[in-house]
Design an enzyme around this catalytic site. Sequence first.
Site, PDB file in Angstrom:
ATOM      1  N   LEU A 197       0.865  -1.164   0.024  1.00 37.92           N
ATOM      2  CA  LEU A 197       0.134  -0.047   0.031  1.00 37.92           C
ATOM      3  C   LEU A 197       0.910   1.273   0.022  1.00 37.92           C
ATOM      4  O   LEU A 197       1.631   1.233   0.654  1.00 37.92           O
ATOM      5  CB  LEU A 197      -0.912   0.143   1.179  1.00 37.92           C
ATOM      6  CG  LEU A 197      -1.830  -1.103   1.529  1.00 37.92           C
ATOM      7  CD1 LEU A 197      -2.554  -0.873   3.039  1.00 37.92           C
ATOM      8  CD2 LEU A 197      -2.910  -0.898   0.388  1.00 37.92           C
ATOM      9  N   HIS A 198       0.700   2.023  -0.936  1.00 32.26           N
ATOM     10  CA  HIS A 198       1.565   3.318  -0.934  1.00 32.26           C
ATOM     11  C   HIS A 198       0.722   4.651  -1.663  1.00 32.26           C
ATOM     12  O   HIS A 198       1.106   5.740  -1.339  1.00 32.26           O
ATOM     13  CB  HIS A 198       2.723   3.089  -1.375  1.00 32.26           C
ATOM     14  CG  HIS A 198       2.753   3.200  -3.010  1.00 32.26           C
ATOM     15  ND1 HIS A 198       2.470   2.181  -3.722  1.00 32.26           N
ATOM     16  CD2 HIS A 198       3.134   4.260  -3.877  1.00 32.26           C
ATOM     17  CE1 HIS A 198       2.362   2.382  -5.046  1.00 32.26           C
ATOM     18  NE2 HIS A 198       2.993   3.508  -5.304  1.00 32.26           N
ATOM     19  N   ARG A 199      -0.387   4.338  -2.314  1.00 30.42           N
ATOM     20  CA  ARG A 199      -1.106   5.529  -2.752  1.00 30.42           C
ATOM     21  C   ARG A 199      -1.446   6.313  -1.633  1.00 30.42           C
ATOM     22  O   ARG A 199      -1.955   6.164  -0.920  1.00 30.42           O
ATOM     23  CB  ARG A 199      -2.320   4.931  -3.614  1.00 30.42           C
ATOM     24  CG  ARG A 199      -2.347   3.963  -4.651  1.00 30.42           C
ATOM     25  CD  ARG A 199      -2.792   4.508  -5.864  1.00 30.42           C
ATOM     26  NE  ARG A 199      -1.881   3.938  -6.975  1.00 30.42           N
ATOM     27  CZ  ARG A 199      -0.677   4.108  -7.490  1.00 30.42           C
ATOM     28  NH1 ARG A 199      -0.302   5.475  -7.390  1.00 30.42           N
ATOM     29  NH2 ARG A 199      -0.061   3.458  -8.133  1.00 30.42           N
TER      30      ARG A 199
ATOM     31  N   ARG B  67       6.907   6.084   2.140  1.00 22.49           N
ATOM     32  CA  ARG B  67       5.720   7.020   2.213  1.00 22.49           C
ATOM     33  C   ARG B  67       4.662   6.102   3.604  1.00 22.49           C
ATOM     34  O   ARG B  67       4.280   6.783   4.597  1.00 22.49           O
ATOM     35  CB  ARG B  67       4.900   7.000   1.267  1.00 22.49           C
ATOM     36  CG  ARG B  67       3.558   7.851   1.456  1.00 22.49           C
ATOM     37  CD  ARG B  67       2.832   7.531  -0.049  1.00 22.49           C
ATOM     38  NE  ARG B  67       3.164   8.440  -1.139  1.00 22.49           N
ATOM     39  CZ  ARG B  67       2.931   9.803  -0.797  1.00 22.49           C
ATOM     40  NH1 ARG B  67       2.304  10.412   0.065  1.00 22.49           N
ATOM     41  NH2 ARG B  67       3.506  10.643  -1.971  1.00 22.49           N
TER      42      ARG B  67
ATOM     43  N   ASP C   7      -2.164  -1.860  -3.967  1.00 26.34           N
ATOM     44  CA  ASP C   7      -2.743  -0.679  -4.637  1.00 26.34           C
ATOM     45  C   ASP C   7      -1.729  -0.149  -5.720  1.00 26.34           C
ATOM     46  O   ASP C   7      -1.935   1.029  -6.331  1.00 26.34           O
ATOM     47  CB  ASP C   7      -3.252   0.426  -3.722  1.00 26.34           C
ATOM     48  CG  ASP C   7      -1.825   1.115  -3.042  1.00 26.34           C
ATOM     49  OD1 ASP C   7      -0.788   0.814  -3.055  1.00 26.34           O
ATOM     50  OD2 ASP C   7      -2.160   2.036  -2.077  1.00 26.34           O
TER      51      ASP C   7
END
Length: 423
Positions: free
Chosen positions: A234-236, A269, A328
């Site tokens: 997950l990083h969006r 992030r 994602d």
Amino acid sequence: MFRPGQIKIVTVVGARPNFMKAAPIIRAIRDHNEKQEGPSIHHLLVHTGQHYDEVMSDRFFADLGLPKPDVYLGVGSGSHAAQTAQVLEKFEGVLLREKPQAVIVVGDVNSTLACALVAAKITFDSAGSRPMIAHVEAGLRSFDRSMPEEINRIVTDHVSDLFFVTEESGFQNLCNEGISPDNIHLVGNTMIDSLLAFSSKADASAILDELGLRANIEENDASESIRRYALLTLHRPSNVDDRGAFLEILEGLEELAANYPIVFPVHPRTQQRIREFGLGNHIKMNPTKMKNGVQGVGFVDGGITSTSPLGYLDFLCLMKHATIVVTDSGGIQEETTCLGIPCVTVRENTERPVTVESGTNIVAGTSKEGIRNAIRRQMQGKSGGGMPKNWDGQAATRIIDLLIRTHVNRGLSLQTQVSKSCA
Ligand code: UD1
């Protein structure tokens, strides 16, 4: 050293998802030069430095056998505007010095957009000549302009000259936007070239042992098997930069986490956000050992367990053997399609519809119910369908052949903007 008669081509990489897409192109250029057929290519690799550290960049160069960049711009992190502006300014100097006949940009990151824009507006002489811009992975559209990547894709395509697309939707989207089909080529997917080229090397990765994911099937059975586990990324910004949205996703994963260990290599992030939002109680920071400077390698025993971002070969090994992948990312949707692994995409849309059509990918949305239901469907159903057209490991060879053919037929440098019209 550039020799008269050679074609000078610059390829740009900037961020993690660029490296595996560019590596096969560089290999195809080397193969072309070794064959000694047609004009040889003088190639320069430019790394903008958008991703710059060991885990996001250096390890990928090592894993993929990428050559050291000829030019490193060192732009680093910053706001989108600051990062893009730095690439614009620094890449202009490279083009004015090198005067290549073609610039290859890949994917949809800020570096892709910035370098395409510089190349589109530069002039090398009084005739106004500039390099031809070839966009690899052109035409993908999520139709969601809140995604920075969607803006990058649209702008890059509208200043490019040659379009190498990975799937039919890319071809159609570009035609719908008025780009001449003569310049669009469905060549396949260079990221899949890398996956196929490195698949057996990834088998030698020790990551399954390091995470304790091998187990004896039965007592007294000496043969080892791989445990069932899920892989999560997950990083969006839309998923992890808002505490409520991030928590909703973690809740959607609870049922899966109760039944299977979830391995979660965490993007920088996302690491920052987990700390900031105090979400550490949902995610076990693995009792860490340090291996090759990578933190978070140790036994995985249930729930969500984080590791630091992994290198290409370790991550590919984990994808190959996962029971399910939840992500994602754009690229992972395609890699799981190629591997026939069930994938749940935690987004409201995808710019890669072929991954859904092929049967491996479900776009779950971002609500906890949507995620839970998509995971249930994937765990019950059979995954895997047809392989998308030309995802056969030869995309980069097709790209280089087409670039050479374009050079022979009309020259790569352009004097004026190519006029574009829909068929
Ligand atoms: C970028 C791409 C995205 C891609 C993703 C994959 C754009 C608009 N986004 O997003 O399309 O899916 O890369 O990783 O280009 N950081 C490090 N080390 C690094 C690089 C970054 O710690 O080597 C940190 C930065 O300090 C920043 C965060 O990671 O806090 C985000 O990096 P950034 O490059 O801005 O965007 P990504 O979210 O990685």
